[in-house]
Write an enzyme that holds these catalytic residues in place. Sequence first.
Site, PDB file in Angstrom:
ATOM      1  N   ASN A 164       0.824  -1.203   0.000  1.00 31.73           N
ATOM      2  CA  ASN A 164       0.000   0.000   0.000  1.00 31.73           C
ATOM      3  C   ASN A 164       0.863   1.260   0.000  1.00 31.73           C
ATOM      4  O   ASN A 164       1.987   1.264   0.495  1.00 31.73           O
ATOM      5  CB  ASN A 164      -0.934  -0.003   1.218  1.00 31.73           C
ATOM      6  CG  ASN A 164      -1.912  -1.169   1.155  1.00 31.73           C
ATOM      7  OD1 ASN A 164      -2.119  -1.742   0.085  1.00 31.73           O
ATOM      8  ND2 ASN A 164      -2.478  -1.541   2.282  1.00 31.73           N
ATOM      9  N   HIS A 199       5.793  -0.559  -2.744  1.00 33.01           N
ATOM     10  CA  HIS A 199       5.344   0.162  -3.942  1.00 33.01           C
ATOM     11  C   HIS A 199       5.399   1.677  -3.757  1.00 33.01           C
ATOM     12  O   HIS A 199       4.725   2.412  -4.484  1.00 33.01           O
ATOM     13  CB  HIS A 199       3.932  -0.307  -4.340  1.00 33.01           C
ATOM     14  CG  HIS A 199       3.909  -1.752  -4.753  1.00 33.01           C
ATOM     15  ND1 HIS A 199       2.762  -2.494  -4.810  1.00 33.01           N
ATOM     16  CD2 HIS A 199       4.916  -2.595  -5.089  1.00 33.01           C
ATOM     17  CE1 HIS A 199       3.067  -3.745  -5.195  1.00 33.01           C
ATOM     18  NE2 HIS A 199       4.366  -3.824  -5.363  1.00 33.01           N
ATOM     19  N   CYS A 206      12.310  13.566  -8.391  1.00 31.79           N
ATOM     20  CA  CYS A 206      12.605  14.167  -9.694  1.00 31.79           C
ATOM     21  C   CYS A 206      13.616  13.274 -10.416  1.00 31.79           C
ATOM     22  O   CYS A 206      14.732  13.083  -9.932  1.00 31.79           O
ATOM     23  CB  CYS A 206      13.201  15.569  -9.509  1.00 31.79           C
ATOM     24  SG  CYS A 206      13.688  16.285 -11.080  1.00 31.79           S
ATOM     25  N   CYS A 217       9.583  20.201  -9.977  1.00 29.83           N
ATOM     26  CA  CYS A 217      10.699  20.169  -9.039  1.00 29.83           C
ATOM     27  C   CYS A 217      11.246  21.582  -8.821  1.00 29.83           C
ATOM     28  O   CYS A 217      11.457  22.329  -9.805  1.00 29.83           O
ATOM     29  CB  CYS A 217      11.791  19.262  -9.640  1.00 29.83           C
ATOM     30  SG  CYS A 217      13.370  19.370  -8.801  1.00 29.83           S
ATOM     31  N   CYS A 251      14.952  21.857 -10.498  1.00 34.65           N
ATOM     32  CA  CYS A 251      15.255  21.895 -11.954  1.00 34.65           C
ATOM     33  C   CYS A 251      14.010  22.111 -12.800  1.00 34.65           C
ATOM     34  O   CYS A 251      14.061  22.075 -14.018  1.00 34.65           O
ATOM     35  CB  CYS A 251      15.941  20.587 -12.357  1.00 34.65           C
ATOM     36  SG  CYS A 251      14.805  19.200 -12.399  1.00 34.65           S
ATOM     37  N   ASN A 259      -8.552 -12.629   4.502  1.00 36.62           N
ATOM     38  CA  ASN A 259      -9.193 -12.094   3.300  1.00 36.62           C
ATOM     39  C   ASN A 259     -10.621 -12.643   3.264  1.00 36.62           C
ATOM     40  O   ASN A 259     -10.803 -13.839   3.436  1.00 36.62           O
ATOM     41  CB  ASN A 259      -8.415 -12.567   2.054  1.00 36.62           C
ATOM     42  CG  ASN A 259      -8.768 -11.770   0.811  1.00 36.62           C
ATOM     43  OD1 ASN A 259      -9.935 -11.436   0.591  1.00 36.62           O
ATOM     44  ND2 ASN A 259      -7.770 -11.431   0.002  1.00 36.62           N
ATOM     45  N   PRO A 260     -11.617 -11.762   3.009  1.00 41.45           N
ATOM     46  CA  PRO A 260     -12.981 -12.300   2.934  1.00 41.45           C
ATOM     47  C   PRO A 260     -13.157 -13.279   1.762  1.00 41.45           C
ATOM     48  O   PRO A 260     -14.039 -14.113   1.756  1.00 41.45           O
ATOM     49  CB  PRO A 260     -13.850 -11.050   2.725  1.00 41.45           C
ATOM     50  CG  PRO A 260     -12.997  -9.885   3.046  1.00 41.45           C
ATOM     51  CD  PRO A 260     -11.582 -10.299   2.862  1.00 41.45           C
TER      52      PRO A 260
HETATM   53  N1  APR Z   1     -10.225  -6.974   4.816  1.00 41.44           N
HETATM   54  C1  APR Z   1      -9.323  -7.817   4.236  1.00 41.44           C
HETATM   55  N2  APR Z   1      -9.236  -8.032   2.897  1.00 41.44           N
HETATM   56  C2  APR Z   1     -10.103  -7.357   2.111  1.00 41.44           C
HETATM   57  C3  APR Z   1     -11.081  -6.464   2.637  1.00 41.44           C
HETATM   58  C4  APR Z   1     -11.112  -6.288   4.052  1.00 41.44           C
HETATM   59  N3  APR Z   1     -12.011  -5.462   4.637  1.00 41.44           N
HETATM   60  N4  APR Z   1     -11.796  -5.956   1.579  1.00 41.44           N
HETATM   61  C5  APR Z   1     -11.274  -6.507   0.455  1.00 41.44           C
HETATM   62  N5  APR Z   1     -10.276  -7.353   0.763  1.00 41.44           N
HETATM   63  C6  APR Z   1      -9.421  -8.145  -0.151  1.00 41.44           C
HETATM   64  C7  APR Z   1     -10.059  -8.515  -1.474  1.00 41.44           C
HETATM   65  O1  APR Z   1     -10.790  -9.734  -1.365  1.00 41.44           O
HETATM   66  C8  APR Z   1      -8.813  -8.685  -2.378  1.00 41.44           C
HETATM   67  O2  APR Z   1      -8.354 -10.029  -2.378  1.00 41.44           O
HETATM   68  O3  APR Z   1      -8.314  -7.323  -0.493  1.00 41.44           O
HETATM   69  C9  APR Z   1      -7.761  -7.786  -1.735  1.00 41.44           C
HETATM   70  C10 APR Z   1      -7.369  -6.595  -2.570  1.00 41.44           C
HETATM   71  O4  APR Z   1      -6.749  -7.052  -3.745  1.00 41.44           O
HETATM   72  P1  APR Z   1      -6.190  -5.981  -4.808  1.00 41.44           P
HETATM   73  O5  APR Z   1      -7.228  -4.936  -5.049  1.00 41.44           O
HETATM   74  O6  APR Z   1      -5.654  -6.776  -5.969  1.00 41.44           O
HETATM   75  O7  APR Z   1      -5.001  -5.254  -4.042  1.00 41.44           O
HETATM   76  P2  APR Z   1      -3.500  -5.737  -3.857  1.00 41.44           P
HETATM   77  O8  APR Z   1      -3.408  -7.210  -3.690  1.00 41.44           O
HETATM   78  O9  APR Z   1      -2.928  -4.889  -2.768  1.00 41.44           O
HETATM   79  O10 APR Z   1      -2.807  -5.313  -5.253  1.00 41.44           O
HETATM   80  C11 APR Z   1      -1.399  -5.454  -5.342  1.00 41.44           C
HETATM   81  O11 APR Z   1      -1.470  -4.295  -7.466  1.00 41.44           O
HETATM   82  O12 APR Z   1      -2.317  -2.564  -8.736  1.00 41.44           O
HETATM   83  C12 APR Z   1      -1.209  -2.991  -8.022  1.00 41.44           C
HETATM   84  O13 APR Z   1       0.419  -1.620  -7.000  1.00 41.44           O
HETATM   85  C13 APR Z   1      -0.911  -2.063  -6.874  1.00 41.44           C
HETATM   86  O14 APR Z   1      -0.100  -2.576  -4.657  1.00 41.44           O
HETATM   87  C14 APR Z   1      -1.057  -2.934  -5.632  1.00 41.44           C
HETATM   88  C15 APR Z   1      -0.843  -4.338  -6.191  1.00 41.44           C
END
Ligand code: APR
Length: 254
Positions: free
Chosen positions: A100, A117, A125, A144, A147, A210-211
């Site tokens: 994040n 990330h 810059c 910047c 420059c 993860n849900p």
């Molecule tokens: N608690 C826990 N997990 C959750 C919740 C919650 N309240 N709500 C959603 N999720 C889960 C979703 O089920 C999903 O699997 O969070 C996950 C989010 O997945 P992504 O949107 O793909 O995010 P992420 O895995 O962080 O993406 C990785 O992709 O676009 C690039 O650089 C960006 O850092 C990012 C990377």
Amino acid sequence: MAGVSTDLRIKDFSRIVFFTGAGMSAESGIPTYRGKGGIWKEYDYNRYACQEAFDRDPDAVWEFHNYRRSLVAQCTPNRGHELIAMVERTMPTVTVVTQNIDGFHQYAGSKNVHELHGSLWRVRCDQCGNYQRTEMAPLEEVTCMACHAHWRPDITWFGDSLRHEVLMAATAAVEQADLLIAIGTSGVVMPAAVLPLIAKKGGATLIEINPQETEMSDAYDVTLRGTATDMLTILTEGLDDSLPQAAADGRQGT
Ligand code: APR
């Protein structure tokens, strides 16, 4: 939270890594990237979040980036971020490795954070190598001061390499971990998605919060189908850093 059963408790481990993704901040009101309401469903990252787009139309990229900065600036860390910071205060070795860019782990009090990330709140810059931390708000001046080239958001766009020193530090943390808890990540973006597997190879116990099921779910020893806050509340049961300050200081002195 009913129906979730795990007899694992964080206090039974000593070298803990929290590996977080966009779902960690979903309860703060920040949209995830994929799935329902995902950012990439509304915005094409080829137009707003890659070096080619920035070279082609820096103003459009800055408009999107400032939209994200203003959205996140209106949100605050959630209870899940606070619980992770509390674990860091009460346990010996805790590391946050996050995908994040919202800075919410640090905002909630976590100190040992690796931002794989980058950060919404840092600019750089590429002409003169200048870096700048900024306020948590849209950026008025996007050039910047040294420059006058366009500031580039200091985030890892698609096609970018991760900052070597950050990836090395994150890899070292997961190699030494005895517990890795992945929270709110779909596990589809490399090289971040490999880190839990490196932890597993080093002998760590792996928990997924993860849900939804993910492409990586089978690699985990325990999968907790619930939100970051609900599942972290269960896992941190019995940890308490609300000791009177004197006692807390004493504990820090050990
Ligand atoms: N608690 C826990 N997990 C959750 C919740 C919650 N309240 N709500 C959603 N999720 C889960 C979703 O089920 C999903 O699997 O969070 C996950 C989010 O997945 P992504 O949107 O793909 O995010 P992420 O895995 O962080 O993406 C990785 O992709 O676009 C690039 O650089 C960006 O850092 C990012 C990377």
